[in-house]
Scaffold this active site. Structure first.
Site, mmCIF file in Angstrom:
data_model
loop_
_atom_site.group_PDB
_atom_site.id
_atom_site.type_symbol
_atom_site.label_atom_id
_atom_site.label_comp_id
_atom_site.label_asym_id
_atom_site.label_seq_id
_atom_site.Cartn_x
_atom_site.Cartn_y
_atom_site.Cartn_z
ATOM 1 N N ASP A 49 0.834 -1.198 0.000
ATOM 2 C CA ASP A 49 0.000 0.000 0.000
ATOM 3 C C ASP A 49 0.874 1.255 0.000
ATOM 4 O OD1 ASP A 49 -2.591 1.479 0.503
ATOM 5 O OD2 ASP A 49 -1.528 1.975 2.342
ATOM 6 N N ASP A 118 -6.402 -6.216 -1.868
ATOM 7 C CA ASP A 118 -5.361 -6.507 -0.881
ATOM 8 C C ASP A 118 -4.245 -7.356 -1.490
ATOM 9 O OD1 ASP A 118 -6.875 -5.127 0.938
ATOM 10 O OD2 ASP A 118 -7.615 -6.899 1.992
ATOM 11 N N GLU A 121 -1.920 -5.302 -3.722
ATOM 12 C CA GLU A 121 -0.930 -4.566 -2.936
ATOM 13 C C GLU A 121 0.167 -5.497 -2.424
ATOM 14 O OE1 GLU A 121 -3.820 -0.971 -1.265
ATOM 15 O OE2 GLU A 121 -3.373 -2.703 0.017
#
Length: 226
Positions: A49, A118, A121
């Site tokens: 991230d 998710d 990332e």
């Protein structure tokens, strides 16, 4: 470490050959697959991230050297938010190589937006740890591609934009009502209606409540401002 044929094919779609393939394996391993947190992709997701954010911020500054912060911020948010990451994950069929537990498999985990975002990332972090920042930057810019240069000047998400439109006119925030849920549990379809205090409304359908709300908000905002 030798990886499976499907992960080797994924490396091709990603555009990065791992010197440490165990990083890729970890990046595609969801927490439902293991009770040992160090073996799943959550820590990589945390790092990815931050790497994504830095690369996108740098790219936006380079793409428009005169844009003020007030213009850059919504562009940035549009490029790093969950929907954008999930779209890129679908572009390279990341869902096909995810390692999921039985419960996630049965509930359609390979198509879940949050799970895909998710994992995307985590993959970015895996590239960073495998080959450094330059490799991670090149991977991100290649995958995000024209999104960086084509992102709208006002790239606020539709729900935020509609709420600001209503508040600017002294109205309360829009309300979102779930009108229906159809389809099997592992692949539901939600019908959401957005309503303003003045009676204006729009309805949209999507595979998640969030996406249906965003689509309905965009449709109503387009009608009100078009």
């Amino acid at each position: 470490m030798k990886i499976s044929a499907d992960l080797t094919a994924f490396e091709g779609r990603l555009g990065h050959k791992f010197a440490k393939p165990e990083l890729l394996v970890r990046a595609v391993t969801h927490s439902s697959m293991t009770s040992v947190h160090r073996d799943d992709n959550q820590r990589l997701e945390f790092l990815g991230d931050r790497v994504l954010g830095l690369v996108i911020a740098e790219a936006l500054l380079s793409a428009d050297r005169n844009a003020p912060e007030g213009t850059l911020a919504p562009r940035y948010n549009a490029l790093v938010r969950r929907e954008a990451c999930a779209d890129v994950a679908r572009q390279i069929d990341l869902g096909a190589v995810l390692k999921l537990g039985r419960s996630e498999m049965k509930s359609g985990g390979r198509r879940k937006e949050a799970l895909l975002a998710d994992a995307m990332e985590a993959v970015i972090a895996a590239v960073y740890q495998d080959a450094g920042f330059d490799a991670a930057r090149a991977t991100i810019l290649r995958l995000w591609g024209a999104r960086v240069t084509n992102v709208a000047d006002d790239a606020r998400d539709p729900k935020t934009a509609l709420q600001e439109w209503a508040q600017a006119r002294g109205e309360p925030p829009p309300s979102y009502i779930e009108k229906a849920r159809t389809g099997p549990d592992h692949q539901p379809v939600f019908t959401i209606e957005v309503q303003l205090a003045g009676g204006e409304s729009e309805t949209a359908r999507a595979g998640s409540k969030r996406q249906a709300e965003q689509t309905a908000a965009r449709a109503l905002l387009d009608r009100l401002t078009g």
